[in-house]
Design a protein around this motif. Sequence first.
Motif, PDB file in Angstrom:
ATOM      1  N   ALA A 176       0.366   7.126 -11.392  1.00  0.00           N
ATOM      2  CA  ALA A 176      -0.873   6.411 -11.727  1.00  0.00           C
ATOM      3  C   ALA A 176      -1.907   7.363 -12.324  1.00  0.00           C
ATOM      4  CB  ALA A 176      -1.436   5.740 -10.478  1.00  0.00           C
ATOM      5  N   ILE A 177      -1.964   8.598 -11.823  1.00  0.00           N
ATOM      6  CA  ILE A 177      -2.915   9.573 -12.359  1.00  0.00           C
ATOM      7  C   ILE A 177      -2.580   9.891 -13.820  1.00  0.00           C
ATOM      8  CG2 ILE A 177      -3.736  11.943 -12.160  1.00  0.00           C
ATOM      9  CD1 ILE A 177      -3.359  11.687  -9.127  1.00  0.00           C
ATOM     10  N   TYR A 202      -8.061   3.317  -8.161  1.00  0.00           N
ATOM     11  CA  TYR A 202      -6.686   3.218  -7.654  1.00  0.00           C
ATOM     12  C   TYR A 202      -6.654   3.492  -6.155  1.00  0.00           C
ATOM     13  CZ  TYR A 202      -1.606   3.708  -7.530  1.00  0.00           C
ATOM     14  OH  TYR A 202      -0.271   3.536  -7.241  1.00  0.00           O
ATOM     15  N   GLU A 203      -7.444   4.468  -5.707  1.00  0.00           N
ATOM     16  CA  GLU A 203      -7.516   4.751  -4.271  1.00  0.00           C
ATOM     17  C   GLU A 203      -8.160   3.576  -3.530  1.00  0.00           C
ATOM     18  OE1 GLU A 203      -6.154   7.329  -2.807  1.00  0.00           O
ATOM     19  OE2 GLU A 203      -5.458   8.101  -4.727  1.00  0.00           O
ATOM     20  N   SER A 222       0.823  -1.205   0.000  1.00  0.00           N
ATOM     21  CA  SER A 222       0.000   0.000   0.000  1.00  0.00           C
ATOM     22  C   SER A 222       0.860   1.258   0.000  1.00  0.00           C
ATOM     23  CB  SER A 222      -0.929  -0.004   1.213  1.00  0.00           C
ATOM     24  OG  SER A 222      -0.178  -0.072   2.420  1.00  0.00           O
ATOM     25  N   LEU A 245       2.108   1.825  -3.489  1.00  0.00           N
ATOM     26  CA  LEU A 245       1.049   2.367  -4.335  1.00  0.00           C
ATOM     27  C   LEU A 245       0.812   3.846  -4.054  1.00  0.00           C
ATOM     28  CD1 LEU A 245      -1.502  -0.597  -4.176  1.00  0.00           C
ATOM     29  CD2 LEU A 245      -0.056   0.035  -6.106  1.00  0.00           C
ATOM     30  N   LYS A 246       0.910   4.238  -2.771  1.00  0.00           N
ATOM     31  CA  LYS A 246       0.749   5.656  -2.433  1.00  0.00           C
ATOM     32  C   LYS A 246       1.867   6.495  -3.049  1.00  0.00           C
ATOM     33  CE  LYS A 246      -1.607   4.916   2.000  1.00  0.00           C
ATOM     34  NZ  LYS A 246      -1.495   5.065   3.476  1.00  0.00           N
ATOM     35  N   ILE A 284      -5.558   0.915  -3.114  1.00  0.00           N
ATOM     36  CA  ILE A 284      -4.644   1.189  -1.997  1.00  0.00           C
ATOM     37  C   ILE A 284      -5.271   0.751  -0.683  1.00  0.00           C
ATOM     38  CG2 ILE A 284      -3.501   3.022  -0.694  1.00  0.00           C
ATOM     39  CD1 ILE A 284      -3.202   4.560  -3.299  1.00  0.00           C
ATOM     40  N   LYS A 338       3.459   5.974  -5.710  1.00  0.00           N
ATOM     41  CA  LYS A 338       3.344   6.040  -7.179  1.00  0.00           C
ATOM     42  C   LYS A 338       2.007   6.631  -7.624  1.00  0.00           C
ATOM     43  CE  LYS A 338       6.418   2.105  -7.980  1.00  0.00           C
ATOM     44  NZ  LYS A 338       6.857   2.013  -6.580  1.00  0.00           N
ATOM     45  N   ARG A 339       1.295   7.296  -6.710  1.00  0.00           N
ATOM     46  CA  ARG A 339      -0.021   7.829  -7.036  1.00  0.00           C
ATOM     47  C   ARG A 339       0.024   8.833  -8.194  1.00  0.00           C
ATOM     48  NH1 ARG A 339      -1.555   9.471  -2.256  1.00  0.00           N
ATOM     49  NH2 ARG A 339      -3.133   7.904  -1.750  1.00  0.00           N
ATOM     50  N   LYS A 340       1.010   9.741  -8.175  1.00  0.00           N
ATOM     51  CA  LYS A 340       1.076  10.769  -9.220  1.00  0.00           C
ATOM     52  C   LYS A 340       1.338  10.151 -10.596  1.00  0.00           C
ATOM     53  CE  LYS A 340       5.893  11.752  -7.962  1.00  0.00           C
ATOM     54  NZ  LYS A 340       6.832  12.816  -7.515  1.00  0.00           N
ATOM     55  N   ILE A 397      -8.862   6.595 -11.403  1.00  0.00           N
ATOM     56  CA  ILE A 397      -8.196   7.201 -10.244  1.00  0.00           C
ATOM     57  C   ILE A 397      -8.909   6.800  -8.958  1.00  0.00           C
ATOM     58  CG2 ILE A 397      -7.616   9.397  -9.153  1.00  0.00           C
ATOM     59  CD1 ILE A 397      -7.396  10.565 -12.005  1.00  0.00           C
TER      60      ILE A 397
END
Length: 271
Positions: free
Chosen positions: A216-217, A246-247, A206, A209-210, A250, A212-214, A243
């Motif tokens: 992923a967007i 994706y949250e 998790s 994944l956080k 996470i 790499k959030r930007k 998006i």
Amino acid sequence: MSTFNDDDDIESSSAPLIEHLIELRQRLIWAVGGFFVAFLICFYFAKQLFNLLVQPFRWAVDWAGLDHRNVELIYTAPQEFFFTQLKIAMFGGLVLAFPLIAAQIWKFVAPGLYRNERSAFLPFMVASPILFLVGAALVYFFTMPMVMWFFLSQEQIGTPGQVEISLLPKVSEYLGLCMTLIFAFGLVFQLPVATTLMARVGMVTSEGLKDKRKYAIVLAFVAAAVLTPPDPISQIGLALPTIILYEIAIFMAKRVERPREVEDGDETASE
């Protein structure tokens, strides 16, 4: 003497292999047979299914305030609508036979899994088709009408100074648009399932994944641009759910990490 023992080992291992191959053949026969029956059923009702798929176009016409306009589609080749019906039958047959196909895959794979692996994997087998249907429903009730409304807004009313330009979609192109959006949204809605499975086996975390959030967007908008038609409504309509999913992924990854940490702690304590 060793050669004799090796031959015995080969013969003893060949029997289970043959049994697995026989079982695989039976599972494939059931899966293919179920798909063929579903294909025939869907082909028989192909025109009714196509009219059902045209319903978002009708909603778009109503939203655009074009009550006087007829919802009309065309085909320009003699065989076009026939092949369109075949595509509808294949697509509908796959959806209709999917529970049987998934059950045959599960029955073949499940005996080779441990009990905890079966209990962990089965919820994902159930969640995957449900999420696909949710994505398809979003396309049918929202995205497709909005996309067609956008395309209808490009029409031009004939006046003395300009020609009349009307939207007359081809049956094959309209079906292709529907199937492209349904597959795109259906695949995107598998993101929580795929991410949770990878988190359960330790491939992702998790926190990773956080971080790499930007990225992923950005990838969400790139994927939406590739998978959808070149209009802003369908692209934004796919990118935003991606998006959000994706949250959710996470959150689900964090949920499955806790039991795994507890199991690792128990194993360490037992050692």
